[in-house]
Write an enzyme that holds these catalytic residues in place. Structure first.
Site, PDB file in Angstrom:
ATOM      1  N   GLU A 402      42.621  32.396  34.061  1.00 50.62           N
ATOM      2  CA  GLU A 402      42.982  31.797  32.768  1.00 50.62           C
ATOM      3  C   GLU A 402      42.554  32.740  31.638  1.00 50.62           C
ATOM      4  O   GLU A 402      41.410  33.159  31.576  1.00 50.62           O
ATOM      5  CB  GLU A 402      42.320  30.422  32.625  1.00 50.62           C
ATOM      6  CG  GLU A 402      42.887  29.398  33.613  1.00 50.62           C
ATOM      7  CD  GLU A 402      41.922  28.253  33.923  1.00 50.62           C
ATOM      8  OE1 GLU A 402      41.095  27.931  33.053  1.00 50.62           O
ATOM      9  OE2 GLU A 402      41.971  27.704  35.044  1.00 50.62           O
ATOM     10  N   GLU A 433      42.128  25.595  38.845  1.00 52.71           N
ATOM     11  CA  GLU A 433      41.304  26.467  39.689  1.00 52.71           C
ATOM     12  C   GLU A 433      41.678  26.324  41.157  1.00 52.71           C
ATOM     13  O   GLU A 433      41.594  27.282  41.916  1.00 52.71           O
ATOM     14  CB  GLU A 433      39.814  26.174  39.485  1.00 52.71           C
ATOM     15  CG  GLU A 433      39.226  26.789  38.217  1.00 52.71           C
ATOM     16  CD  GLU A 433      39.627  26.048  36.954  1.00 52.71           C
ATOM     17  OE1 GLU A 433      40.169  24.925  37.085  1.00 52.71           O
ATOM     18  OE2 GLU A 433      39.377  26.569  35.864  1.00 52.71           O
ATOM     19  N   GLN A 455      36.660  31.077  35.035  1.00 48.55           N
ATOM     20  CA  GLN A 455      36.205  31.335  33.677  1.00 48.55           C
ATOM     21  C   GLN A 455      34.726  30.989  33.461  1.00 48.55           C
ATOM     22  O   GLN A 455      34.023  31.702  32.759  1.00 48.55           O
ATOM     23  CB  GLN A 455      37.079  30.553  32.716  1.00 48.55           C
ATOM     24  CG  GLN A 455      37.123  31.131  31.315  1.00 48.55           C
ATOM     25  CD  GLN A 455      38.239  30.504  30.507  1.00 48.55           C
ATOM     26  OE1 GLN A 455      38.142  29.369  30.047  1.00 48.55           O
ATOM     27  NE2 GLN A 455      39.313  31.250  30.344  1.00 48.55           N
ATOM     28  N   PRO A 462      36.808  22.348  40.808  1.00 49.21           N
ATOM     29  CA  PRO A 462      38.110  21.985  41.381  1.00 49.21           C
ATOM     30  C   PRO A 462      38.593  22.953  42.455  1.00 49.21           C
ATOM     31  O   PRO A 462      39.498  22.635  43.205  1.00 49.21           O
ATOM     32  CB  PRO A 462      39.068  22.032  40.177  1.00 49.21           C
ATOM     33  CG  PRO A 462      38.235  22.085  38.966  1.00 49.21           C
ATOM     34  CD  PRO A 462      36.918  22.663  39.373  1.00 49.21           C
ATOM     35  N   HIS A 501      28.933  25.413  30.738  1.00 46.73           N
ATOM     36  CA  HIS A 501      29.191  26.846  30.628  1.00 46.73           C
ATOM     37  C   HIS A 501      28.034  27.707  31.111  1.00 46.73           C
ATOM     38  O   HIS A 501      28.154  28.911  31.195  1.00 46.73           O
ATOM     39  CB  HIS A 501      29.518  27.212  29.167  1.00 46.73           C
ATOM     40  CG  HIS A 501      30.723  26.495  28.651  1.00 46.73           C
ATOM     41  ND1 HIS A 501      30.634  25.343  27.895  1.00 46.73           N
ATOM     42  CD2 HIS A 501      32.042  26.722  28.829  1.00 46.73           C
ATOM     43  CE1 HIS A 501      31.852  24.914  27.614  1.00 46.73           C
ATOM     44  NE2 HIS A 501      32.728  25.731  28.165  1.00 46.73           N
TER      45      HIS A 501
END
Lengths: 697, 416
Positions: A402, A433, A455, A462, A501
């Protein structure tokens, strides 16, 4: 009901004798296993395919191009019989004998068949829905070989995926539908609709139970639907589908209704089906319909049919007798092939299919010698340079994910690569994903090197199913297939943190089957480790630490395009005899600061890779110092530090002078507020304090 | 009082599906416990278990493996007997474990405080590394000062010690004891230690290190017991009992302990534990092999005959190496009849830890002693031996020691 778009009727010439022989063979196998071998406990997991068989066998007959591939699920045996896999092999698999599809390691109906010269069977998954995205990846690989590498052996080929009506609810189905239609892939979705997913009726899976009706306005795919028990109708629809995919290079979804004339498996008594339903299904048995059709068309005589029936029964039984005498898989071999292995001469024992190494590629020279350019670069630049160089010298390598293409990655790692190498090699993907990693499997099995990006580490969630299927593939197919790839994942703390993140959780991939794990702390190591991974025949998780990507401490001179670091080699950053400190990733620089702050003479070992890890270096150090502190960012409980501590407790027991200590984040998520984050993670002060305690105890 | 209990299917086990007996988990005649699984049933869906309705012996099996198990059919019978209670034992073990484990650990919640520090080592803790070095280099750790937390000896301390030792001599090995070499020596032979030797060595060293040993010596006129023995030896023998001088010493010691109980004690940090019973150990030599100390339990209630019997029994067992653990345990006082092998006096006799004193009897010898008869000093020949009491001077002083010995002497010399 059929839906004919454009009223095409393209005829494929079917071999009806072959259809008859194969369906009778399939039934004979079903009967033999279900009524005899299961009772004798010679087959433990048994799935009959009565009702599905005729249509599948027809479908098998259209797979006649050199680079066709098919994947399905546990009820796909008739199709595999149709493409020519030998009878014996199916029984070897279900009877857990040596050989077969997996040498006793997987259940008999999780099929795989390597083939470089005709339809191959991609290793199936035991999980429903996981078959779709790998086939999409294969289909994408066909187009890459065909249009970009200009390899004509891939012309006209397609990817075929079989799924039941239950599978249209799965993530994999929708992800692959997105890919097939947005990328216009030569992919045939075959949905065998028998009305049930084990006991759950099809209207649970899609409203009204008819996926074709519901997809009517979906752009970019041809939809066909019909009766899979009507020989003429099924033949016609299959023929149409085949023609469209191969010639238009565009996806088709063909749905055929079929009855499931037996339970889901040998254990299922179908008590959830009404008596009417069961009678209805019996009336739609394709076998008598086929016989009637062939007799009416003069394609076979009644006596020939009877002969065929008797012969196939006997063939099946003879095959069973033969396989029954064969040895079971050898327990002494069960631990082999989790990773690539080597023979006595040191040559790799290559998988039969998958990855780039089967063609013995010649890479540019590599060495562990550093030929440094003046000036330092950060880890972002170092990784980019490495990807760039390897892309330039390996036209089988694809970098994608992505925002990887036009934007150059949200972390800027792939900046400029698409511009330089083109959209075929460096590209963006749909936001799935499961799709990113699933297609990576297909790409790898088609002889390419996928370098997908996840990412942020958390977003691998997933993709977990496909990541697990990748890692376990070599072992569960007994080295028939492997899917080497380099999965780049970004994670770890940044200026602030958060649970989405900043996750590390790298230990998960050490624990999973078949994955190598690399976690560089600095730019020089990143180059060497990445290059090694890109030229290696095993799947690798390459962890890019967000903070260290542009941290001053991580900057190093570029070590050269030849630079490579074999996995399993730690780096001793500091030397001392009083204490051993082991760390990796974003904690290494903090450990160095702490050691220098306290003035304690310590060994500081940066592991660099967690699987394999440099056990020898750590053991040598701890045997000398007697004291070990392990520091990692991942949560404490069952983090990788626990594994190191366990190994030390066993192998360095008689050399320990102090308890083995670990310093890590508490068992919580990574906090967002920078102050919270700083407190929750190890920091130079807390490391220094723990180090002093350990030194003085 | 045993009853026969029928094994049957419960209502919910028979509901809806057919069941077959797949496997009997116990055989006829085997012990079963209530609620223990004894049959595996196969239905078309799942496997189910039938548990024992009572504890006892599996008496009969009526429905065999492969046969259908139906409602109301008796599958088998149990002959009910008393419970042997393994379940309760397990509970007790578990209770103990829960006691021993600190609260935070037994709950196994995720660790919330990863900054909790290192555990505190006891000062005497010897780490695996130090243990290894000690064994490798045959070290006496009492020579090394510890620099670790609570002054424990660390491997650094040992390594520093070793490099110092190596530096100050040109010896090849870093042994603590100097090896004795003399120009005229004919060399040496190593006799490997038996287990008994090792145990004795450890015990003796430990005892000397623990108790400050002081010995007091008296002498005994054995005429009275010699006479008594002469008169009673045969009568004892008729009872299968050997009447030895040791029996008299044991009896007299018991008397003297009753007179001065403090010698029959154990020294603790917080006080002197004075025993009310007398478990009297007596050293028994085993030739060149070593020695062992069988214990006469509850000697305070025994007469001479009983003492002699017990002595005979234990001595025989000792000589045949047949003493049980119980027979060498629990001693509160010890006698060492060292004189039988020729020594006049032995001092100190090393106290049998954790006791407070040990009595030693020397060689019996005819000696000339001076006695006063009719105001005149006369030389008389008497059968004499020296008696000593070695005490733990933490527990006892000269007062108790000599009080004990005086009384002991009086009892022996006045024996009738």
């Amino acid at each position: 009901m059929h839906l004919f778009k454009n009223n095409e009727k393209q005829e494929h010439t079917f071999n009806w004798q072959h259809i008859a022989k194969t369906i009778l063979t399939s039934r004979a196998l079903d009967d033999l296993e279900e009524f005899d071998l299961v009772k004798q406990k010679k087959v433990l997991y048994q799935f009959s395919a009565r009702g599905h068989d005729m249509a599948q066998i027809m479908l098998g007959q259209i797979l006649n191009k050199q680079k066709d591939a098919v994947s399905g699920y546990y009820r796909s045996r008739p199709l595999l019989l149709s493409i020519g896999i030998e009878l014996e092999q199916f029984l070897q698999a279900t009877m857990m004998k040596q050989g077969g599809f997996s040498d006793g390691r997987d259940i008999g109906v999780v099929f795989n068949q390597p083939n470089h010269d005709g339809a191959c069977v991609l290793p199936m998954s035991g999980g429903v829905g996981a078959q779709y995205t790998p086939v999409a990846g294969w289909a994408q690989a066909i187009e890459y070989h065909r249009t970009h590498l200009k390899d004509s052996t891939w012309d006209e080929s397609m990817g075929l995926v079989l799924g039941g009506d239950g599978s249209v609810a799965t993530n994999g189905f929708w992800s692959s539908l997105t890919m097939a239609t947005t990328l216009q892939l030569p992919m045939l979705f075959y949905i065998e609709d028998n009305g049930y997913g084990i006991s759950v009726p099809s209207h649970f899976q899609t409203p009204g139970g008819n996926i074709v009706k519901n997809l009517a306005s979906f752009k970019g795919i041809k939809l066909l639907s019909g009766d899979g028990t009507n020989p003429e109708e099924a033949a016609e629809l299959i023929s149409q589908a085949n023609h469209h995919v191969r010639n238009e290079r565009s996806p088709v979804l063909l749905r055929l209704t079929v009855p499931r004339l037996n339970g889901h498996s040998a254990q299922d008594t179908q008590s959830y089906k009404s008596e009417e339903r069961i009678q209805f299904e019996k009336q739609h048995d394709p076998l008598p319909k086929l016989k009637k059709y062939m007799l009416a068309q003069g394609l076979i005589k009644a006596s020939q049919w009877d002969e065929l029936e008797a012969q196939t029964k006997d063939d099946a039984y003879q095959a069973y007798l033969k396989v029954d005498q064969q040895p079971f898989a050898d327990p002494a071999q069960v631990e082999t092939h989790a990773f690539e292995e080597f023979d006595e001469t040191g040559s790799p024992i290559l998988q039969q299919q998958g990855g780039i190494h089967l063609n013995h590629p010649s890479f540019p020279p590599s060495s562990q010698e550093i030929i440094a350019e003046p000036g330092r670069i950060n880890m972002v630049t170092a990784i980019r340079k490495t990807l760039d160089y390897e892309l330039s010298h390996n036209n089988k390598m694809l970098v994608f994910g992505e925002d990887v293409g036009a934007k150059g990655g949200v972390h800027a790692v792939t900046l400029g690569l698409q511009e330089k190498h083109g959209e075929a090699q460096v590209f963006d993907t749909s936001l799935s994903e499961e799709g990113i990693i699933g297609r990576s499997i297909g790409l790898a099995l088609a002889g390419l090197l996928p370098v997908p990006e996840i990412q942020f580490r958390k977003y691998a969630d997933p993709a977990e199913e496909q990541l697990n299927e990748t890692g376990s593939m070599r072992w569960r197919t007994n080295n028939r297939f492997a899917a080497p790839m380099v999965v780049r994942m970004a994670g770890g703390y940044f200026g602030c943190g958060d649970p989405w993140h900043s996750q590390c959780a790298e230990v998960k991939w050490v624990h999973a089957i078949g994955w190598q794990v690399a976690m560089p702390s600095n730019a020089e190591d990143a180059v060497g480790l990445l290059r090694y991974a890109l030229r290696n025949n095993n799947p690798t998780i390459f962890f890019e630490h967000r903070k260290m990507l542009d941290h001053a401490w991580s900057r190093r001179p570029y070590p050269g395009d030849q630079y490579i670091i074999p996995f399993g080699q730690g780096n001793k950053i500091l030397s001392g005899d009083r204490v051993t400190v082991v760390s990796w990733g974003g904690m290494v620089h903090m450990c160095q600061t702490a050691i220098e702050q306290t003035g304690i003479e310590a060994d500081l070992i940066d592991l660099r890779t967690l699987r394999p890890w440099d056990k020898a270096m750590v053991l040598e150090s701890v045997k000398r110092t007697g004291r070990c502190l392990i520091v990692h960012e991942d949560n404490l409980s069952a983090g990788f530090g626990a594994e190191i501590a366990a190994v030390l407790a066993k192998e360095a027991f008689f050399y320990l002078d102090a308890p083995i200590e670990r310093l890590a984040t508490a068992d919580i998520g990574n906090p967002h507020d920078p102050k919270l984050m700083e407190h929750a993670l190890p920091n130079p002060d807390s490391i220094a304090q723990r180090l002093m305690e350990l030194d003085q105890i | 009082m045993s009853s026969i209990v029928e094994i049957k299917l419960t209502a919910d086990q028979t509901e809806g599906t057919k069941a077959t007996v797949a496997q009997w988990l116990k055989r006829k005649g085997e012990q079963v416990t209530i609620n223990e699984p004894i049959i595996e049933l196969e239905t078309d869906k799942v496997m189910m278990e039938v548990i024992a309705p009572a504890s006892g012996i599996l008496q009969d099996i009526f429905i065999r493996e492969g046969e259908p198990a139906e409602e109301n059919i008796i599958l088998g019978t149990i002959l009910e007997t008393a419970l042997s209670n393994p379940v309760n034992e397990q509970k007790n073990d578990r209770a103990k474990w829960v006691e021993d484990t600190p609260n935070s650990v037994s709950k196994d919640l995720p660790r919330k405080n990863p900054t909790a520090g290192l555990p505190d080592p006891p000062s005497t803790f010897i780490s695996p590394a130090v243990r290894r070095l000690r064994q490798q280099h045959q070290l006496d750790l009492s020579q090394i000062t510890g620099s670790g937390k609570n002054n424990r000896i660390t491997s650094r301390d040992v390594n520093a010690y070793l490099s110092d030792s190596a530096g100050t001599s040109n010896r090849q090995h870093t042994l603590f004891e100097p090896t004795i070499t003399s120009p005229t020596a004919a060399g040496s032979e190593i006799i490997p230690h038996t287990q008994m030797r090792k145990v004795i060595a450890e015990h003796m060293q430990h005892s000397v290190q623990t108790a400050p040993h002081v010995t007091s010596v008296f002498d005994l006129d054995l005429s009275a017991i010699i006479q008594h023995r002469k008169n009673h030896k045969q009568a004892f023998a008729k009872q299968g009992t050997k009447l030895t001088f040791t029996a008299y010493f044991v009896a007299a010691a018991v008397q003297a302990i009753k007179h001065q109980p403090k010698v029959n004690s154990q020294f603790h940090e917080h006080g002197l534990e004075v025993f009310k019973h007398v478990n009297l150990g007596f050293g028994t030599a085993l030739g060149d092999e070593g020695l062992i100390v069988p214990v006469i339990q509850q000697a305070q209630n025994m007469n001479l005959m009983q003492i002699a019997q017990e002595l005979t029994r234990l001595t025989d067992k000792a000589r045949n190496m047949q003493l049980s653990q119980k027979e060498v345990q629990g001693g509160t006082f010890t006698i060492s009849n060292h004189g039988v092998s020729g020594s006049l006096v032995a001092t100190p006799i090393i106290i049998n830890q954790p006791q407070s004193a040990i009595l030693g009897l020397g060689k019996m010898e005819k000696r000339v002693v001076v006695e006063q008869h009719n105001g005149q000093d006369m030389m008389v020949i008497k059968p004499m031996c020296y008696v000593s009491l070695t005490i733990d001077h933490r527990a006892l002083d000269a007062y108790q020691t000599n009080d004990f010995l005086s009384h002991f002497k009086a009892v022996i010399e006045a024996w009738k």
